[in-house]
Design a protein around this motif. Structure first.
Motif, PDB file in Angstrom:
ATOM      1  N   GLY A 278       2.526   2.413  -7.355  1.00 11.76           N
ATOM      2  CA  GLY A 278       1.510   3.243  -6.229  1.00 11.76           C
ATOM      3  C   GLY A 278       2.305   4.335  -5.654  1.00 11.76           C
ATOM      4  O   GLY A 278       1.505   4.652  -4.716  1.00 11.76           O
ATOM      5  N   TYR A 279       3.424   4.811  -5.849  1.00 11.74           N
ATOM      6  CA  TYR A 279       4.031   5.908  -5.069  1.00 11.74           C
ATOM      7  C   TYR A 279       2.974   7.147  -5.516  1.00 11.74           C
ATOM      8  O   TYR A 279       2.428   7.329  -6.445  1.00 11.74           O
ATOM      9  CB  TYR A 279       5.376   6.242  -5.205  1.00 11.74           C
ATOM     10  CG  TYR A 279       5.937   5.878  -6.736  1.00 11.74           C
ATOM     11  CD1 TYR A 279       6.025   6.688  -7.813  1.00 11.74           C
ATOM     12  CD2 TYR A 279       6.450   4.649  -7.202  1.00 11.74           C
ATOM     13  CE1 TYR A 279       6.644   6.896  -9.127  1.00 11.74           C
ATOM     14  CE2 TYR A 279       6.749   4.181  -8.415  1.00 11.74           C
ATOM     15  CZ  TYR A 279       7.066   5.465  -9.337  1.00 11.74           C
ATOM     16  OH  TYR A 279       7.307   5.144 -10.401  1.00 11.74           O
ATOM     17  N   GLU A 280       2.908   8.203  -4.615  1.00 10.94           N
ATOM     18  CA  GLU A 280       2.045   9.218  -4.801  1.00 10.94           C
ATOM     19  C   GLU A 280       2.409  10.155  -5.967  1.00 10.94           C
ATOM     20  O   GLU A 280       3.427  10.485  -6.270  1.00 10.94           O
ATOM     21  CB  GLU A 280       1.935  10.116  -3.514  1.00 10.94           C
ATOM     22  CG  GLU A 280       1.479   9.089  -2.254  1.00 10.94           C
ATOM     23  CD  GLU A 280       1.712   9.921  -1.012  1.00 10.94           C
ATOM     24  OE1 GLU A 280       1.984  11.181  -0.803  1.00 10.94           O
ATOM     25  OE2 GLU A 280       1.268   9.417   0.102  1.00 10.94           O
ATOM     26  N   ASP A 281       1.109  10.758  -6.428  1.00 10.63           N
ATOM     27  CA  ASP A 281       1.227  11.677  -7.545  1.00 10.63           C
ATOM     28  C   ASP A 281       1.984  12.702  -6.959  1.00 10.63           C
ATOM     29  O   ASP A 281       2.755  13.567  -7.781  1.00 10.63           O
ATOM     30  CB  ASP A 281      -0.300  12.123  -8.207  1.00 10.63           C
ATOM     31  CG  ASP A 281      -0.784  10.978  -8.875  1.00 10.63           C
ATOM     32  OD1 ASP A 281      -0.229   9.872  -9.066  1.00 10.63           O
ATOM     33  OD2 ASP A 281      -1.970  11.201  -8.972  1.00 10.63           O
TER      34      ASP A 281
ATOM     35  N   LEU B 156      14.032  10.013  -4.450  1.00  9.35           N
ATOM     36  CA  LEU B 156      14.321  11.165  -3.288  1.00  9.35           C
ATOM     37  C   LEU B 156      13.181  11.809  -2.788  1.00  9.35           C
ATOM     38  O   LEU B 156      12.988  11.978  -1.650  1.00  9.35           O
ATOM     39  CB  LEU B 156      15.438  12.086  -3.529  1.00  9.35           C
ATOM     40  CG  LEU B 156      16.721  11.424  -4.149  1.00  9.35           C
ATOM     41  CD1 LEU B 156      17.847  12.463  -4.438  1.00  9.35           C
ATOM     42  CD2 LEU B 156      17.327  10.664  -2.702  1.00  9.35           C
ATOM     43  N   ALA B 157      12.220  12.219  -3.487  1.00 10.97           N
ATOM     44  CA  ALA B 157      11.135  12.919  -3.167  1.00 10.97           C
ATOM     45  C   ALA B 157      10.075  12.137  -2.167  1.00 10.97           C
ATOM     46  O   ALA B 157       9.495  12.415  -1.362  1.00 10.97           O
ATOM     47  CB  ALA B 157      10.136  13.270  -4.348  1.00 10.97           C
ATOM     48  N   ALA B 158      10.383  10.762  -2.535  1.00  9.00           N
ATOM     49  CA  ALA B 158       9.601   9.797  -1.557  1.00  9.00           C
ATOM     50  C   ALA B 158       9.815   9.266  -0.551  1.00  9.00           C
ATOM     51  O   ALA B 158       9.312   8.552   0.365  1.00  9.00           O
ATOM     52  CB  ALA B 158       8.993   8.544  -2.759  1.00  9.00           C
ATOM     53  N   GLN B 159      11.050   9.717  -0.482  1.00  6.88           N
ATOM     54  CA  GLN B 159      11.910   8.963   1.027  1.00  6.88           C
ATOM     55  C   GLN B 159      11.386   9.490   2.395  1.00  6.88           C
ATOM     56  O   GLN B 159      11.563   8.675   3.332  1.00  6.88           O
ATOM     57  CB  GLN B 159      13.238   9.127   1.010  1.00  6.88           C
ATOM     58  CG  GLN B 159      13.968   8.441  -0.166  1.00  6.88           C
ATOM     59  CD  GLN B 159      13.685   6.982  -0.248  1.00  6.88           C
ATOM     60  OE1 GLN B 159      13.807   6.247   0.796  1.00  6.88           O
ATOM     61  NE2 GLN B 159      13.512   6.470  -1.345  1.00  6.88           N
ATOM     62  N   GLN B 160      10.681  10.706   2.290  1.00  8.84           N
ATOM     63  CA  GLN B 160      10.478  11.254   3.712  1.00  8.84           C
ATOM     64  C   GLN B 160       9.430  10.543   4.358  1.00  8.84           C
ATOM     65  O   GLN B 160       9.587  10.157   5.762  1.00  8.84           O
ATOM     66  CB  GLN B 160       9.681  12.603   3.390  1.00  8.84           C
ATOM     67  CG  GLN B 160       9.392  13.262   4.944  1.00  8.84           C
ATOM     68  CD  GLN B 160       8.738  14.589   4.643  1.00  8.84           C
ATOM     69  OE1 GLN B 160       8.538  15.034   3.714  1.00  8.84           O
ATOM     70  NE2 GLN B 160       8.547  15.307   5.695  1.00  8.84           N
TER      71      GLN B 160
ATOM     72  N   VAL C 189       0.679  -1.250  -0.022  1.00 14.99           N
ATOM     73  CA  VAL C 189      -0.021  -0.179  -0.066  1.00 14.99           C
ATOM     74  C   VAL C 189       0.903   1.205   0.063  1.00 14.99           C
ATOM     75  O   VAL C 189       1.973   1.116   0.015  1.00 14.99           O
ATOM     76  CB  VAL C 189      -0.969   0.069   1.123  1.00 14.99           C
ATOM     77  CG1 VAL C 189      -2.005  -1.008   1.083  1.00 14.99           C
ATOM     78  CG2 VAL C 189      -0.162  -0.136   2.601  1.00 14.99           C
ATOM     79  N   ALA C 190       0.489   2.441   0.006  1.00 13.60           N
ATOM     80  CA  ALA C 190       0.851   3.593  -0.049  1.00 13.60           C
ATOM     81  C   ALA C 190       1.913   3.610   1.229  1.00 13.60           C
ATOM     82  O   ALA C 190       1.762   3.334   2.115  1.00 13.60           O
ATOM     83  CB  ALA C 190       0.022   4.672  -0.099  1.00 13.60           C
ATOM     84  N   PRO C 191       3.055   4.415   1.024  1.00 11.72           N
ATOM     85  CA  PRO C 191       4.106   4.603   1.990  1.00 11.72           C
ATOM     86  C   PRO C 191       3.447   5.163   3.400  1.00 11.72           C
ATOM     87  O   PRO C 191       3.904   4.455   4.451  1.00 11.72           O
ATOM     88  CB  PRO C 191       5.110   5.502   1.520  1.00 11.72           C
ATOM     89  CG  PRO C 191       4.988   5.633   0.176  1.00 11.72           C
ATOM     90  CD  PRO C 191       3.497   5.160  -0.477  1.00 11.72           C
ATOM     91  N   LYS C 192       2.644   5.911   3.316  1.00  5.16           N
ATOM     92  CA  LYS C 192       1.948   6.310   4.490  1.00  5.16           C
ATOM     93  C   LYS C 192       1.364   5.392   5.651  1.00  5.16           C
ATOM     94  O   LYS C 192       1.078   5.224   6.595  1.00  5.16           O
ATOM     95  CB  LYS C 192       1.230   7.530   4.512  1.00  5.16           C
ATOM     96  CG  LYS C 192       1.944   9.056   4.157  1.00  5.16           C
ATOM     97  CD  LYS C 192       0.898  10.204   4.000  1.00  5.16           C
ATOM     98  CE  LYS C 192       1.728  11.587   4.063  1.00  5.16           C
ATOM     99  NZ  LYS C 192       2.489  11.575   2.629  1.00  5.16           N
ATOM    100  N   GLU C 193       0.569   4.394   4.525  1.00 10.10           N
ATOM    101  CA  GLU C 193      -0.084   3.594   4.903  1.00 10.10           C
ATOM    102  C   GLU C 193       0.666   2.211   5.602  1.00 10.10           C
ATOM    103  O   GLU C 193       0.510   1.536   6.450  1.00 10.10           O
ATOM    104  CB  GLU C 193      -1.272   2.622   4.133  1.00 10.10           C
ATOM    105  CG  GLU C 193      -2.375   3.775   3.711  1.00 10.10           C
ATOM    106  CD  GLU C 193      -3.133   4.102   5.066  1.00 10.10           C
ATOM    107  OE1 GLU C 193      -3.427   3.154   6.057  1.00 10.10           O
ATOM    108  OE2 GLU C 193      -3.836   5.395   5.163  1.00 10.10           O
ATOM    109  N   ILE C 194       1.922   1.910   4.806  1.00 11.61           N
ATOM    110  CA  ILE C 194       2.797   0.855   5.217  1.00 11.61           C
ATOM    111  C   ILE C 194       3.365   0.957   6.377  1.00 11.61           C
ATOM    112  O   ILE C 194       3.448   0.138   7.399  1.00 11.61           O
ATOM    113  CB  ILE C 194       3.939   0.765   3.954  1.00 11.61           C
ATOM    114  CG1 ILE C 194       3.527   0.154   2.747  1.00 11.61           C
ATOM    115  CG2 ILE C 194       5.021  -0.250   4.474  1.00 11.61           C
ATOM    116  CD1 ILE C 194       4.178   0.065   1.554  1.00 11.61           C
TER     117      ILE C 194
END
Length: 656
Positions: free
Chosen positions: A406-409, A378-382, A334-339
């Motif tokens: 599935g990484y965020e738009d 890199l933008a998705a690492q936070q 699932v999306a990173p915030k959910e994982i």
């Protein structure tokens, strides 16, 4: 537990129950049982609270909780002495070690059966793999298997693999060689051929309540209004009509997989028994399949609901009491915030699942390979870096599943790209439909309504090896091997337990034989689940062959990893500033040890300013590259580390 109980009176009742039940079951706090007694007492308060949070209004909550406690004591007492010793020998968070390296495989496609797998342990030792994930082994109906995830008997090994006796013999042989075992459990559903489902079909109301079963379409229609379809092409809708009992049953994945109803606490206890059965087989890490789906609620997507997390925490608490040496992996793609939530939050931080798949970063690696641009990654690492200390990732480039994007738009927009066009490019690139693309993958689960699709294909084929071999392109072959090793190195060193998918260590390209099997032909993910040809694998010992280059390179990478304790998952990953958008760089630091990973995802030679190595603490003077054996002196800011196309370096800071 009646709803009128106060917490204080409830605790008194439960502790009184343990006291009386212990005597009935001959469970006295004897010397040999003192550890279990301590775990029961220590774990009882959170166990009660978690159970109450879910089931406090259920009319059978009291008697079912008593059954749960009885189950924990029973399985703990039946645990073999050698497994208890293994529990005690494992250090806390044993699974964070840099010395672990895994492989995931289908037993039948790898070497036919469990007896043969026991004879292949030397192969893993040679490669440097000491952790095996065996894909689903338990009984599953032919033609309605879903790759083994439609289980008809949780305690009977499917005959095509051998027997339970063979599995136990394999586990014992593995443990003698200091190897670890990972198996799957499917908590969300059973096969419609499972005993519970068969009894439900026959009209037994007790077992009909094990599933979401309805007399008509009213409630199913309400669920469908808010629940997405998982496989819209092959399995539309979320309910299936059951003519044997004239009812509708929830089937989120396929019509032969019936979703279990965890609103019924009897289902929880029955599945905890299965969890602990696997624990007592000697499983070190239990992979919980599709945990995001285990709680359903009308008017919601029925994914990632708070009650799903409560259930996982409750199961984790049961495991901690009855089999403390076994860790849990939540397979939440699932999306990173959910994982991140599957590791636990609040008071339960790092007390839910010990592991999750770093699926987001896996997909971002493929994004970098196609674009030669590291900025979206890199933008998705936070979000990914929020993983709590004491938990870990499974890191990988490929697995049995497809590659989702599935990484965020917002992360794509952040670097100035259009999300739709960006994903369209990636799908075209890896399916070989983009001009000049070397990849030979395929789109999986395409949804013509939304344009969504995922990607199938082996590591080697997606990296261009298949196409280069077909065209006799020697330069393409060399670049493909370089890409394969770079992708593996990147996943091996970022933190977590690296998991190689079988065949990737030797460079298997897509296997199209699945097209001739009616039970598999509808699912192109089988193209990257090869049948192993051991003649081909033996070429790993022939100097200069493709197989030897990939196998030797993979073995070398695993050896480097095991030599660097700083690579253990100490939550010590820091990404370097993007001085060159083609180069992904990170620092792993612990104590006075520092290791940099530097990876050029571009097709051209890259130049990285030495200033990149001066932004985090004391400036290093010398760096040793464990991959090439070269040493580098850190230069001036206007000088560069030069990295070949798809090249990489594992650079350890040398003491002055």
């Amino acid at each position: 537990m009646s709803t009128t109980s106060t917490p204080q009176s409830l605790n008194q009742r439960i502790y009184q129950y343990i006291s009386t039940e212990s005597k009935r079951m001959n469970f006295e706090p004897k010397e040999k049982d003192k550890d279990l007694n301590f775990r029961l007492m220590e774990g009882m308060d959170p166990l009660i609270q978690l159970y109450q949070n879910i089931y406090h209004t259920h009319p059978k909550a009291d008697q079912t909780f008593e059954k749960l406690i009885e189950t924990l004591i029973d399985f703990a007492q039946k645990r073999e002495p050698e497994l208890k010793k293994r529990d005690a020998a494992k250090k806390q968070n044993w699974f964070l070690s840099n010395e672990l390296a895994g492989m995931s495989l289908y037993v039948d496609r790898f070497c036919e059966n469990l007896k043969n797998l026991k004879s292949k342990l030397g192969y893993f030792d040679e490669l440097g793999v000491n952790f095996l994930h065996l894909m689903p082994l338990f009984e599953s109906p032919a033609g309605e298997s879903d790759g083994g995830y439609a289980v008809s008997n949780f305690r009977k090994v499917d005959a095509k693999f051998g027997s339970l006796k063979d599995l136990i013999a394999l586990r014992k042989a593995m443990q003698k060689q200091d190897m670890y075992l990972m198996l799957d459990i499917v908590l969300n559903h059973t096969s419609h051929r499972h005993e519970w489902a068969e009894k439900a079909k026959a009209g037994d109301p007790e077992f009909q309540d094990y599933f979401y079963m309805y007399d008509n379409r009213w409630i199913p229609n309400e669920f469908d209004a808010s629940m997405p379809e998982i496989f819209p092409e092959s399995s539309p809708g979320n309910f299936t009509y059951v003519p044997e009992c004239d009812k509708w049953v929830m089937t989120v994945f396929h019509n032969y997989q019936w979703d279990l109803n965890y609103m019924n606490p009897a289902v929880l206890v029955a599945m905890v028994e299965n969890v602990l059965f696997y624990a007592n087989l000697g499983v070190d890490l239990l992979r919980i399949d599709a945990p995001a789906f285990i709680w359903k609620q009308n008017g919601t997507s029925s994914q990632n609901l708070p009650q799903a997390h409560e259930l996982l925490r409750l199961i984790k608490q049961c495991v901690t009491i009855a089999s403390p040496g076994m860790a849990l992996l939540g397979e939440a793609i699932v999306a990173p915030k959910e994982i991140i939530k599957y590791f636990g939050t609040g008071d339960y931080t790092a007390k839910e699942c010990d592991f999750a798949y770093n699926a987001t970063h896996m997909a971002l690696q493929w994004d970098m390979l196609a674009t030669g641009d590291t900025r979206v990654m890199l933008a998705a690492q936070q979000d990914i870096l929020q993983k709590p200390f004491g938990t870990s990732w499974i890191t990988y480039t490929r697995c049995h599943d497809d590659i989702g994007l599935g990484y965020e738009d917002s992360k794509i927009i952040q670097v100035g790209k259009d999300p739709y066009q960006h994903r369209k490019f990636l799908k075209d690139y890896f399916s070989g439909n983009y001009p000049g693309s070397p990849s030979k993958g395929a789109l999986f689960s395409s949804n013509p309504k939304t344009g969504d699709a995922r990607i199938s294909g082996s590591l080697a084929s997606l990296c261009g090896l298949e196409k280069s071999l077909e065209e006799g392109d020697e330069l393409g072959i060399r670049l493909s091997i370089q890409k394969i090793l770079m992708m593996q190195a990147h996943s091996f060193f970022i933190g977590g337990l690296p998991m190689i998918f079988y065949g990737d260590e030797i460079g298997y390209t897509n296997d199209y034989s699945f097209l001739n099997d009616p039970g598999k032909s509808y699912d192109n993910r089988w193209m990257h689940r090869p049948m192993i040809d051991w003649v081909k694998n033996d070429r790993a010992h022939e100097s200069g062959t493709i197989e030897e280059q990939i196998f030797s390179g993979t073995r070398k990478l695993l050896g480097i990893r095991k030599s660097l304790p700083v690579i253990s998952d100490w939550k010590n990953l820091t990404w370097l500033s993007p001085h060159n958008i083609h180069v992904a760089g990170f620092l792993r630091a612990f104590g006075d040890k520092k290791v940099y990973g530097i990876f050029n995802f571009g097709s051209e030679t890259a130049y990285l300013t030495w200033y990149a190595f001066k932004e985090h603490g004391k400036t290093p003077e010398k760096l040793k590259d464990h991959w090439t054996g070269n040493e580098f002196e850190v230069g001036m800011d206007n000088e560069y580390l030069i990295i070949e196309p798809y090249g990489f370096h594992i650079l350890e800071v040398q003491k002055g």
